[in-house]
Design an enzyme around this catalytic site. Structure first.
Site, mmCIF file in Angstrom:
data_model
loop_
_atom_site.group_PDB
_atom_site.id
_atom_site.type_symbol
_atom_site.label_atom_id
_atom_site.label_comp_id
_atom_site.label_asym_id
_atom_site.label_seq_id
_atom_site.Cartn_x
_atom_site.Cartn_y
_atom_site.Cartn_z
ATOM 1 N N HIS A 1 35.603 -6.321 37.646
ATOM 2 C CA HIS A 1 37.028 -6.047 37.869
ATOM 3 C C HIS A 1 37.243 -5.079 39.044
ATOM 4 C CE1 HIS A 1 35.184 -3.343 34.991
ATOM 5 N NE2 HIS A 1 36.044 -2.406 35.360
HETATM 6 C C1 LIG Z 1 24.337 0.202 42.270
HETATM 7 C C2 LIG Z 1 23.607 -0.257 40.997
HETATM 8 C C3 LIG Z 1 23.493 -1.775 40.979
HETATM 9 C C4 LIG Z 1 22.220 0.397 41.079
HETATM 10 O O1 LIG Z 1 21.492 0.165 39.931
HETATM 11 P P1 LIG Z 1 19.937 0.630 39.892
HETATM 12 O O2 LIG Z 1 19.134 -0.131 40.866
HETATM 13 O O3 LIG Z 1 19.525 0.578 38.460
HETATM 14 O O4 LIG Z 1 19.981 2.092 40.469
HETATM 15 P P2 LIG Z 1 19.833 3.497 39.746
HETATM 16 O O5 LIG Z 1 20.679 3.562 38.514
HETATM 17 O O6 LIG Z 1 18.371 3.772 39.619
HETATM 18 O O7 LIG Z 1 20.477 4.486 40.811
HETATM 19 C C5 LIG Z 1 19.851 4.751 42.049
HETATM 20 C C6 LIG Z 1 20.571 5.917 42.702
HETATM 21 O O8 LIG Z 1 21.898 5.502 43.093
HETATM 22 C C7 LIG Z 1 22.881 6.304 42.434
HETATM 23 N N1 LIG Z 1 23.964 5.371 42.050
HETATM 24 C C8 LIG Z 1 23.867 4.304 41.236
HETATM 25 N N2 LIG Z 1 25.059 3.682 41.163
HETATM 26 C C9 LIG Z 1 25.902 4.379 41.944
HETATM 27 C C10 LIG Z 1 27.274 4.223 42.266
HETATM 28 N N3 LIG Z 1 27.992 3.196 41.794
HETATM 29 N N4 LIG Z 1 27.837 5.112 43.120
HETATM 30 C C11 LIG Z 1 27.123 6.162 43.621
HETATM 31 N N5 LIG Z 1 25.802 6.356 43.337
HETATM 32 C C12 LIG Z 1 25.215 5.470 42.508
HETATM 33 C C13 LIG Z 1 22.181 6.900 41.224
HETATM 34 O O9 LIG Z 1 22.768 8.113 40.824
HETATM 35 C C14 LIG Z 1 20.796 7.108 41.775
HETATM 36 O O10 LIG Z 1 20.796 8.259 42.606
HETATM 37 P P3 LIG Z 1 19.536 9.269 42.635
HETATM 38 O O11 LIG Z 1 18.380 8.431 43.127
HETATM 39 O O12 LIG Z 1 19.964 10.318 43.608
HETATM 40 O O13 LIG Z 1 19.364 9.728 41.238
HETATM 41 C C15 LIG Z 1 24.354 0.201 39.716
HETATM 42 O O14 LIG Z 1 24.289 1.600 39.566
HETATM 43 C C16 LIG Z 1 25.827 -0.209 39.696
HETATM 44 O O15 LIG Z 1 26.722 0.473 40.207
HETATM 45 N N6 LIG Z 1 26.107 -1.389 39.043
HETATM 46 C C17 LIG Z 1 27.439 -1.884 38.832
HETATM 47 C C18 LIG Z 1 27.712 -1.873 37.331
HETATM 48 C C19 LIG Z 1 29.177 -2.104 36.993
HETATM 49 O O16 LIG Z 1 30.064 -2.164 37.822
HETATM 50 N N7 LIG Z 1 29.427 -2.258 35.706
HETATM 51 C C20 LIG Z 1 30.724 -2.499 35.181
HETATM 52 C C21 LIG Z 1 30.587 -2.986 33.755
HETATM 53 S S1 LIG Z 1 32.137 -3.228 33.004
#
Ligand SMILES: CC(C)(COP(=O)(O)OP(=O)(O)OC[C@H]1O[C@@H](n2cnc3c(N)ncnc32)[C@H](O)[C@@H]1OP(=O)(O)O)[C@@H](O)C(=O)NCCC(=O)NCCS
Length: 218
Positions: free
Chosen positions: A103
């Site tokens: 969304h």
């Molecule tokens: C970007 C994304 C795909 C990364 O997932 P991942 O590969 O598992 O990455 P990690 O969780 O290990 O995070 C890696 C780094 O990015 C940062 N990070 C992750 N998502 C972020 C975001 N959206 N904005 C800013 N920083 C973010 C983490 O804090 C981490 O930082 P650090 O290394 O300094 O600790 C995931 O965090 C994301 O945003 N997914 C979208 C989920 C969503 O929209 N869900 C809605 C459900 S209703």
């Protein structure tokens, strides 16, 4: 044909959303599926020059689902829009196959000029909730865009970007150091251990190359 698209898209929802329990549930309760179906109709009329009718059908779709997809946008197969409310997809946006967005995502333009002004999203891309992807930029295959990111530059294939403006995620996956002849696990095969270290170094190098390519593109 339409039935095939519907079936494979419903399967994509069930495979990727743990909350989706049956095809009937997806069919009845997933506005993303409805929005893409309505876009199929509006796009049909758009391509035949019935632009006002196409825009009106698209408007009805927005009214019913909260998802605004311009009839001129080109959508790939098995496109999943989860939750959906507030999604905006602009006229010249192109979306590849197996793309998953949440969304409040905007695939928007940054200029009022005619012509290509919206992003092109590759295959297998995930775009997190609230992310804005702006301009005629390319998001490479398998890229992942973090929730609430604002992406204004191309994203290389396989890269994860977060933040405003979006930047590649830095990962701290440096290869482990073990002194030669003293593996931490006595059962460890030294040859396998070397392969493990080489793999880690290769992953590190691939990420550096992706970051360099990204910096050259912006
Ligand atoms: C970007 C994304 C795909 C990364 O997932 P991942 O590969 O598992 O990455 P990690 O969780 O290990 O995070 C890696 C780094 O990015 C940062 N990070 C992750 N998502 C972020 C975001 N959206 N904005 C800013 N920083 C973010 C983490 O804090 C981490 O930082 P650090 O290394 O300094 O600790 C995931 O965090 C994301 O945003 N997914 C979208 C989920 C969503 O929209 N869900 C809605 C459900 S209703």
């Amino acid at each position: 044909m339409a039935l095939m698209f519907l079936t494979e898209t419903m399967r994509a929802y069930r495979e990727r959303d743990p909350a989706a329990r049956s095809n009937l549930e997806v069919f009845l309760a997933y506005p993303g599926l409805h929005a893409v179906g309505i876009h199929g109709v509006s796009s049909f009329f758009w391509r035949r020059g019935w632009t006002t009718l196409a825009r009106f059908i698209s408007h009805i779709g927005r009214f019913l689902t909260g998802i605004e997809i311009h009839p001129g946008a080109k959508l790939g197969r098995r496109f999943v829009i989860d939750h959906g409310m507030g999604v905006v997809i602009g006229e010249t946006a192109e979306v590849g196959d197996d793309v998953y967005i949440y969304h409040q995502v905007t695939l928007g333009g940054t200029s009022t000029a005619q012509g290509k002004r919206h992003p092109t999203i590759g295959n297998n891309v995930i775009i997190g909730a609230g992310a804005k992807v702006l301009g005629a930029i390319l998001i490479g295959d398998g890229a992942r865009i973090g929730a609430n990111a604002v992406v204004v530059a191309p994203v290389p294939a396989g890269t994860t970007v977060v933040g405003i403006p979006a930047r590649p995620v830095e990962r701290d996956e440096k290869p482990r150091f073990d002194a030669y002849g003293q593996p931490s696990d006595p059962c460890l095969d030294p040859l396998l251990h070397e392969v493990d270290l080489l793999r880690s170094e290769l992953t590190e190098l691939e990420k550096k190359i992706a970051n360099l390519a990204y910096e050259r593109l912006i």
